[in-house]
Structure formats: structure tokens, C-alpha cells
Enzyme design. Structure first.
Site, short mmCIF file in Angstrom:
data_model
loop_
_atom_site.label_atom_id
_atom_site.label_comp_id
_atom_site.label_asym_id
_atom_site.label_seq_id
_atom_site.Cartn_x
_atom_site.Cartn_y
_atom_site.Cartn_z
N ASP A 1 -7.58 -120.72 15.85
CA ASP A 1 -6.30 -120.91 16.54
C ASP A 1 -5.18 -120.10 15.91
O ASP A 1 -4.01 -120.51 15.95
CB ASP A 1 -5.91 -122.41 16.57
CG ASP A 1 -7.02 -123.26 17.14
OD1 ASP A 1 -7.61 -122.84 18.15
OD2 ASP A 1 -7.31 -124.32 16.57
N LYS B 1 -5.87 -115.11 17.84
CA LYS B 1 -6.73 -113.93 17.93
C LYS B 1 -6.82 -113.40 19.36
O LYS B 1 -6.91 -112.21 19.58
CB LYS B 1 -8.15 -114.26 17.44
CG LYS B 1 -8.22 -114.56 15.97
CD LYS B 1 -9.63 -114.94 15.56
CE LYS B 1 -10.16 -116.18 16.24
NZ LYS B 1 -9.47 -117.42 15.93
N GLY C 1 -11.29 -121.20 22.15
CA GLY C 1 -10.31 -121.25 23.23
C GLY C 1 -9.27 -120.19 22.95
O GLY C 1 -8.54 -120.28 21.98
N HIS C 2 -9.28 -119.14 23.73
CA HIS C 2 -8.33 -118.05 23.51
C HIS C 2 -7.29 -118.06 24.62
O HIS C 2 -7.61 -117.90 25.79
CB HIS C 2 -9.08 -116.71 23.44
CG HIS C 2 -9.91 -116.59 22.20
ND1 HIS C 2 -10.88 -115.65 22.01
CD2 HIS C 2 -9.89 -117.31 21.05
CE1 HIS C 2 -11.43 -115.80 20.81
NE2 HIS C 2 -10.84 -116.81 20.23
N GLN D 1 -13.07 -118.74 16.27
CA GLN D 1 -12.86 -119.63 15.13
C GLN D 1 -12.23 -118.83 13.96
O GLN D 1 -11.52 -117.88 14.23
CB GLN D 1 -14.16 -120.34 14.69
CG GLN D 1 -14.65 -121.39 15.69
CD GLN D 1 -15.46 -120.82 16.84
OE1 GLN D 1 -16.32 -119.99 16.65
NE2 GLN D 1 -15.20 -121.27 18.04
P1 IMP Z 1 -18.04 -127.15 16.79
O1 IMP Z 1 -17.83 -125.69 16.67
O2 IMP Z 1 -17.78 -127.70 18.16
O3 IMP Z 1 -19.38 -127.57 16.26
O4 IMP Z 1 -16.96 -127.90 15.84
C1 IMP Z 1 -17.00 -127.78 14.42
C2 IMP Z 1 -15.58 -127.71 13.85
O5 IMP Z 1 -14.98 -126.47 14.21
C3 IMP Z 1 -14.64 -128.80 14.38
O6 IMP Z 1 -13.75 -129.16 13.34
C4 IMP Z 1 -13.88 -128.09 15.48
O7 IMP Z 1 -12.63 -128.68 15.72
C5 IMP Z 1 -13.75 -126.70 14.89
N1 IMP Z 1 -13.61 -125.64 15.89
C6 IMP Z 1 -14.57 -125.11 16.67
N2 IMP Z 1 -14.08 -124.14 17.45
C7 IMP Z 1 -12.78 -124.03 17.15
C8 IMP Z 1 -11.73 -123.17 17.60
O8 IMP Z 1 -11.91 -122.28 18.43
N3 IMP Z 1 -10.51 -123.38 17.04
C9 IMP Z 1 -10.30 -124.31 16.08
N4 IMP Z 1 -11.23 -125.12 15.63
C10 IMP Z 1 -12.47 -125.00 16.15
#
Ligand code: IMP
Length: 438
Positions: free
Chosen positions: A15, A18, A42-43, A225
Site C-alpha cells: 500500500d 506502487k 490492490g492497486h 505487497q
Molecule cells: P494474504 O496475502 O492474503 O495471504 O495475507 C497475508 C498478509 O499480507 C495479511 O496481513 C494481509 O493483510 C497482507 N497483504 C496481502 N496483500 C496485501 C496488499 O496488497 N497490501 C497490504 N497488505 C497486504
């Protein structure tokens, strides 16, 4: 060789903005390539008065003539991808430049069910995942239980694979007491129909990208991420299941390390994280809530409120080292406008010791106290003034903001290439002459 290739990497917990930076640099790019993650990403990209929220489509899809590639390291939810294609097409964006790796793993219905079930079984120690099936899909990939995009276009193979995997998944789901799956035949039919719909985009993307690089095309690798969510280098186990760092580009796009020339580290001017896990500079007071509201810090994918805190340079230095960052893009600094006083953490104190390198141990991190440097804030300005400031250049930024920026750059020993002063394309200041000549 002087390759025109760039990577965009998150230096914090995702977040960082990017999507916007990728979209800006994609203006002159030929290819934008995603190499890891899935619909957990989520972009958010603002174009004029329109806001686009992308999860799987590379941000380059919004630029005419740019090839938008989903590499083999991405986990693809075909249902979501088709929905996203429909969404952008309905808003006048063409997707003929989309390509999907035949080697990318597929998120299956049981991955989503198991993501929820595993989280529930962890109770208060849950990771706080996005619930998109990311962890279970990457686990299956590593344990060689994965279904790949190429399988969706070949019904006999798909049938054979799913019939082999299905009994194990049924047993697991029953053991968790999770909601039941659809009948195996229905799943095979549905995923085979996704294969038919996506087939025209599927190819060996590694061949394509390497050829593009050989031909001097401008290739942008778009990270999802961030470094602190990386499976190896993040705050394990409170991480995602992929390699979000520069090294992930080689495996996730099928390119050699020598093909990555520049690495743009995206740094939000303060810190946020979604989900659980340690966060040394977190502001649990009203200031955290203020940043959350002012910065619109609510998840693009899940809508969850993001935890907010001061900028942490122990985190950013960790990211600089692991990713080989060559320039910084500082985002959302306008969110700090009008604050009287600001802080940046430079080091931690853990059990009476000064710690400069980000520790691997969660129990140590929980005991870490940030050591702060204080800064004077700067005045607020209106949106109209942003335009003036951008056209008049860096020198017209308030002196206090320039001090804040200079401190970041000198502390992490990396020059700043971009300062983002708002969500829109034209709210961006380039500190170098040409976007592709750093
Ligand atoms: P997962 O990727 O859904 O398995 O989540 C694992 C961790 O990564 C959690 O704490 C999510 O909130 C975090 N996370 C996954 N994708 C994003 C992103 O695009 N932005 C921020 N946090 C993320």
C-alpha cells in the site's frame, strides 16, 4: 548493456502507492510485468476524475499500447481476472495487450475455503490474510499439487489433476469443518470454461519478456505487497506467501538477474500495515486515526482500516539492502501537510541495545522501541496549489518538507527520483530529467 528495465518494489508493508508509480512510469514503457502475488493486491490509480482499482491486471493495462503481462510467479484467480477484464473493458480500456503465463498457478475454490479455515483455526494468532486463497495456492504450488493456467486450456489434463487432488482437499475441508465444495465435475467444467475464455491471452511469457529485453524494449516489473510482507524477508509469519522483493522477479517472470537494471523503491512518507503482526512505529493515539482518515488508509481489496504510524527507516534500509534499490519514489507526502510536528524512526532500542538492522525475531520486535528524529511540519495547501508547485519544481516545496525528504534520502543512502503529491498522474514531481533515465 544499458538496459531500459525498471522494477517497482514496495519498501514497507504494501500500500505504498506502487500502482500509481507504475502507471506514471508506464507512460513510456513497452511492457509492464507482474511477477508475484494475486488478488490480495490492490492497486489504486487515479486518471482524471476516474479511479481504477486493480487486483490482478498489471497497472500498465491502463496505458494504450503497453503489453501487460501476468508472469508465472503470480497466482491467478480466473473468475476474478475475467471480472476485472469486464470491468476495465466496460470503462473503455482495451485489453488486447494482456498476456498470462501458462506456468502461473491457479487459485481454486478449495484454496479460498482453506484460507478462511486456516485463519479461523489460528484464532487470535491469525495472520489477518485477505482471504483470497493466496497462502493455500502457493503451498500447493510448492508441494506440487498446483493447477497451472496452461492446464485450464487442456481439459483432459485438468480433469486428471483435479481428480487426483480433490480427495485430499475434501478430507482437509471436512477436518476443518469448513463449508463444502461444489461437485468435482462442476469445478472441472467451470475452470475449463475459464480456460476457454482466457486462452487467447495465455503464452510462455518468459520467452516474450526476454525477447523484449534483448530488443531494447522498456520493461517495467511491477511488485505487489512489499518487502515487509515478503515470505523470507518480512515479519514472518505475518507475511504473504510470495517473494515480493527484487529477487522474486527472476523466478516470477523468468528473467536473469542481469536483466534488472534499476530498482525504484516506493516509500510512503509514513507507515501503514493491514492485518496482524508487529509494527514498531504504530500510532495507536488519535494521530494514527488522523493519518488513516486523511490518507484514506482503507484496504483496496478488503476495505479494512490500515494501521498507521510514523515513517520507519529501519524498515526502509532493510528494503534498500535486500532489493538493491537505486532510487526512491516518496508517496503521499501531501497527507502530512499541515501537521505541526513529524517524526521519523532511525533505529530501535531493544533491551537497552541500539539496533540498526531489522530483527528477524517477532518477540524482539515486540520489545523494540523506536528512536525518533523530530521534524517541523509544513503548512497545508489547496489542490490548485499542487499544480503550481509541481510546475515550479522541487525548490518551491516548503523548506521543512525538503528537509524531511533530504533526511530520508541521506539516511538510507539512495537518491529520490519521484515525489508524489496526490493520487493523480499529474500530481507527481520528477526530480530527474527523464523518467526512464535515472
Ligand atoms: P494474504 O496475502 O492474503 O495471504 O495475507 C497475508 C498478509 O499480507 C495479511 O496481513 C494481509 O493483510 C497482507 N497483504 C496481502 N496483500 C496485501 C496488499 O496488497 N497490501 C497490504 N497488505 C497486504
Amino acid at each position: 548493456m544499458n538496459l531500459p528495465t525498471k522494477a517497482i518494489i514496495g519498501t514497507q508493508w504494501g500500500d505504498e502507492g506502487k500502482g500509481k508509480i507504475t502507471d506514471c512510469l508506464a507512460e513510456d514503457a513497452d511492457f509492464v510485468v507482474r511477477f508475484q502475488g494475486g488478488t490480495n493486491a490492490g492497486h489504486t490509480i487515479g486518471i482524471g476524475d476516474e479511479i481504477f482499482k486493480l487486483h490482478l491486471l498489471p497497472s500498465g493495462i491502463l496505458r494504450r499500447g503497453v503489453m501487460a503481462v501476468i508472469g508465472n510467479g503470480v497466482v491467478v484467480d480466473p473468475e476474478e481476472l475475467l471480472e476485472e477484464i469486464r470491468m476495465v473493458e466496460s470503462r473503455g480500456i482495451a485489453v488486447e495487450g494482456l498476456r498470462i503465463s501458462d506456468r502461473a498457478n491457479v487459485i481454486m475454490p478449495y484454496h479460498k475455503i482453506l484460507d478462511g479455515a486456516e485463519e479461523k483455526s489460528r484464532g487470535p494468532k491469525g495472520v489477518g490474510t485477505t482471504g483470497r486463497g493466496i497462502g493455500p495456492c502457493y503451498s500447493d504450488k510448492i508441494s506440487r499439487y498446483g493447477v497451472r493456467i496452461g492446464d485450464l486450456t487442456d481439459k483432459a489434463t485438468l480433469e486428471e489433476k483435479i481428480n487426483m487432488i480433490f480427495p485430499t482437499k475434501l478430507r482437509l475441508i471436512a477436518a476443518f469443518g469448513a463449508p463444502p465444495l461444489d461437485a468435482v465435475k462442476d469445478i472441472i467444467d467451470t475452470y475449463s470454461s475459464y480456460g476457454s475464455a482466457l486462452g487467447k491471452y495465455v503464452t510462455d511469457t518468459s520467452v516474450m519478456i526476454n525477447e523484449a529485453i534483448r530488443n531494447g524494449k522498456k520493461v517495467l516489473f511491477e511488485g505487489a505487497q512489499g518487502t515487509m510482507l515478503d515470505i523470507d524477508h518480512g515479519t514472518y509469519p505475518y507475511v504473504t506467501s510470495s517473494s515480493c522483493v527484487t529477487g522474486g522477479i527472476c523466478t516470477g517472470a523468468g528473467v536473469p538477474p542481469s536483466s534488472i537494471k534499476e530498482v525504484v523503491g516506493v516509500v510512503k512518507a509514513y507507515t501503514t500495515r493491514v492485518g496482524h503482526g508487529p509494527f514498531v512505529t504504530e500510532l495507536t493515539s488519535g494521530l494514527g486515526e488522523y493519518l488513516q482518515k486523511r490518507g484514506g488508509e482503507f484496504g483496496t481489496t478488503t476495505g479494512r482500516a490500515r494501521r498507521c504510524g510514523w515513517l520507519d527507516l529501519v524498515v526502509v534500509r532493510h528494503a534498500v539492502r535486500i532489493n538493491g534499490i537505486t532510487s526512491l519514489a516518496i508517496t503521499k507526502i501531501d497527507v502530512l501537510n499541515g501537521m505541526e510536528e513529524l517524526r521519523i524512526a532511525t533505529d530501535y532500542e531493544i533491551d537497552g541495545q541500539i539496533v540498526k538492522d531489522f530483527p528477524s525475531s517477532i518477540s524482539k520486535l515486540v520489545r523494540a522501541k523506536p528512536i525518533y528524529q523530530e521534524f517541523d511540519g509544513w503548512k497545508d495547501w489547496t489542490k490548485d496549489e499542487t499544480e503550481k508547485i509541481i510546475s515550479n519544481g522541487y525548490r518551491t516545496l516548503p523548506i521543512e518538507m525538503r528537509r524531511y525528504l533530504r533526511f530520508i534520502s541521506s539516511n538510507v543512502a539512495v537518491p529520490i527520483g519521484i515525489v508524489s503529491l496526490g493520487p493523480k498522474r499529474d500530481e507527481t514531481m520528477y526530480l530527474r530529467n527523464k523518467k526512464w533515465e535515472n
